[in-house]
Design an enzyme around this catalytic site. Structure first.
Site, short mmCIF file in Angstrom:
data_model
loop_
_atom_site.label_atom_id
_atom_site.label_comp_id
_atom_site.label_asym_id
_atom_site.label_seq_id
_atom_site.Cartn_x
_atom_site.Cartn_y
_atom_site.Cartn_z
N MET A 29 -1.06 -10.62 -36.26
CA MET A 29 -1.57 -9.69 -35.26
C MET A 29 -0.54 -8.61 -34.91
SD MET A 29 -4.63 -9.63 -33.90
CE MET A 29 -5.24 -11.29 -33.67
N THR A 62 -1.22 -3.64 -29.52
CA THR A 62 -0.96 -2.42 -28.76
C THR A 62 0.50 -2.26 -28.35
OG1 THR A 62 -1.52 -3.51 -26.67
CG2 THR A 62 -3.30 -2.39 -27.82
N HIS A 72 -5.21 -13.47 -26.59
CA HIS A 72 -3.95 -13.97 -26.05
C HIS A 72 -4.00 -15.49 -25.85
CE1 HIS A 72 -3.02 -9.77 -24.07
NE2 HIS A 72 -2.95 -9.76 -25.39
N ASN A 131 -3.14 -11.69 -42.53
CA ASN A 131 -2.42 -10.69 -43.31
C ASN A 131 -0.93 -10.86 -43.06
OD1 ASN A 131 -3.70 -9.32 -40.64
ND2 ASN A 131 -1.59 -8.67 -40.89
#
Length: 494
Positions: A112, A117, A429, A108
């Site tokens: 990410m 977060t 990660h 998208n």
């Protein structure tokens, strides 16, 4: 209907996540006369390109945005990905190896960076890249682009108590910059208590989005990087909306996909340094939840209504050290992305989720390769993961389990009998597959300026560039390295 991509630009950026956005932003500020085109294979989810999905107020719209990020197809074998991501459908584990069964990606505008977060700790001790003398300057600039704060939730319930208890359990023997503290977060908190998490829109900034020389193209899949005589010449882009392919000439190309798709594109383009795809590095992860002992509910005012401070709870950080090669992310209930079991009605901030990320024993054998005969859903060479935990990795995991339990017991009462070890790949990660090095010695893909060895004008960006074994969240470091790449490009092309 058809659309036309630019025929020629100064810089083509592949991928619109935080690192691709950092390249575009830096170029627009340092060399505003350059033309920059950012190509993203996925859709644009919000009117503001790259806005964080947690900023979408309507739950149904938020869920739809996450669904649209989840790539071409679900995993066929029942494995479940986090909302907004999709798993490798196959090839994630070779026979006799551990593999990365939870390896996931998003697709998208914003990458990410619209789902994360927001944790932005600085690397420490051997996590740092020793051959970069300007690393701290680059990290400071990355903090500016990401809008990082160190005090976002310091007034939240029990935050001081959580940190004091963790400090008592972990600070002894640590250097001053490795003690328990607030987690640096990419977040804005308004006077009325509203919280806006930094998405890639924040990294791009209004000025870059409005810059006439910068263009962003969604649903535009870059299939090849073009080169001639040892120099990059442009990219081949497929229009996923209307079909067709177009060549876009460029003086420089930055591939900022992720640690799996960046080496995939280089490999498909015939750009194959010996280290391409190698030194794949995940951060294996253990989690545990605890309930704070001996606390009362601070969240109700005199009339019984929740106070503004109780709307969000704190995020604390137990930094990595070489002696304890893991990093703790401590998220109180209101800040945690992981919902607790139904029926638990605790005081705000009194339920604490603890996640310990472990540094990997980096080896050339841990790698992603690409199939010469099979393709993925995009028609690109299918990735195949080779990944195994060493004896030292397993010892680190055992030590992390003990450390996270020690943390839970320091806070109060653990809510599970034992820590949970998450499936490999759960960290999201992944690093190392296009790693940076000081010299072209066969163990790295790019130099200190992120330029690929042997291909002038071709740069890589993203977590895959990080060459060290890290346990801390990698976004701040990878954005810092992307800034360094963009500065080099600006100086070279200006």
């Amino acid at each position: 209907m058809t659309r036309t991509f630019p025929g020629r630009v100064d810089v083509a950026v592949v991928g619109s996540g935080p690192c691709g956005a950092a390249v575009a932003r830096t170029l627009s500020e340092r060399a505003p006369g350059l033309t920059v085109a950012v190509f993203e294979a996925g859709p644009q989810l919000t009117a503001e390109p790259g806005r964080h999905v947690k900023s979408i107020a309507d739950p149904a719209a938020r869920a739809e945005a996450r669904r649209r990020s989840e790539g071409p197809a679900p995993a066929p074998d029942g494995r479940t990905a986090r909302p907004g991501t999709y798993l490798l459908p196959d090839g994630y584990r070779a026979p006799g190896e551990d593999g990365l069964p939870a390896a996931a990606m998003s697709r998208n505008v914003g990458g990410m960076g619209v789902h994360w977060t927001g944790a932005c700790p600085r690397p420490g001790e051997s996590e740092r890249i020793g051959f970069l003398p300007d690393l701290d300057d680059l990290l400071t600039e990355a903090e500016r682009l990401l809008a990082v704060r160190h005090d976002a939730f310091d007034d939240a319930p029990f935050t001081g108590l959580v940190r004091a208890r963790l400090a008592a359990a972990f600070d002894a023997g640590r250097s001053a910059n490795r003690t328990v503290r607030a987690m640096p977060l990419a977040v804005r908190r308004d006077a009325d208590g509203r919280v806006t998490w930094s998405g890639t829109d924040v990294v791009l900034g209004d000025a870059t989005l409005a810059h006439p020389g910068v263009s962003l193209h969604a649903d535009a899949h870059v299939r090849r990087v073009r080169t001639a005589h040892g120099r990059v010449t442009g990219v081949l882009v497929r229009d996923l909306r209307h079909g067709g392919e177009q060549e876009v000439a460029a003086r420089a190309v930055v591939v900022a996909a992720d640690a799996l798709r960046t080496p995939q594109l280089l490999w498909a383009s015939g750009i194959r340094p010996p280290a391409l795809g190698r030194y794949l590095n995940d951060q294996h992860q253990v989690v545990l939840a605890a309930r704070l002992a001996e606390v009362m509910d601070p969240g109700a005012g005199e009339a019984g209504h929740a106070t503004a401070a109780a709307r969000h709870s704190g995020v604390s950080w137990v930094p990595y050290t070489d002696a304890e090669p893991f990093h703790g992310q401590v998220m109180q209930l209101d800040a945690s992305p992981v919902p607790l079991a139904d029926g638990v009605v605790p005081a705000p901030g009194s339920i604490v989720g603890l996640g310990w990320f472990c540094a990997k024993d980096i080896r050339a054998e841990d790698r992603v390769t690409f199939d010469t005969t099979r393709t993925d859903a995009d028609g690109m060479p299918a990735p195949r993961v080779h990944y195994t935990l060493t004896a030292r990795d397993r010892a680190t995991l055992d030590a992390a389990r003990k450390a996270v339990r020690r943390a839970a017991e320091a806070l109060g009462r653990p809510l599970d009998a034992e820590p949970i070890t998450l499936p490999l790949g759960s960290s999201l990660h992944y690093q190392g597959t296009v790693r940076m090095g000081e010299s072209d010695d066969g163990t790295c893909v790019c130099g200190p300026d992120s330029q690929v060895w042997g291909t002038a004008g071709l740069y890589v960006a993203g977590n895959g560039v990080i060459p060290t074994a890290t346990a801390c969240n990698p976004t701040l470091t990878s954005v810092a390295l992307a800034v360094g790449a963009a500065r080099h490009i600006a100086a070279a092309l200006r």
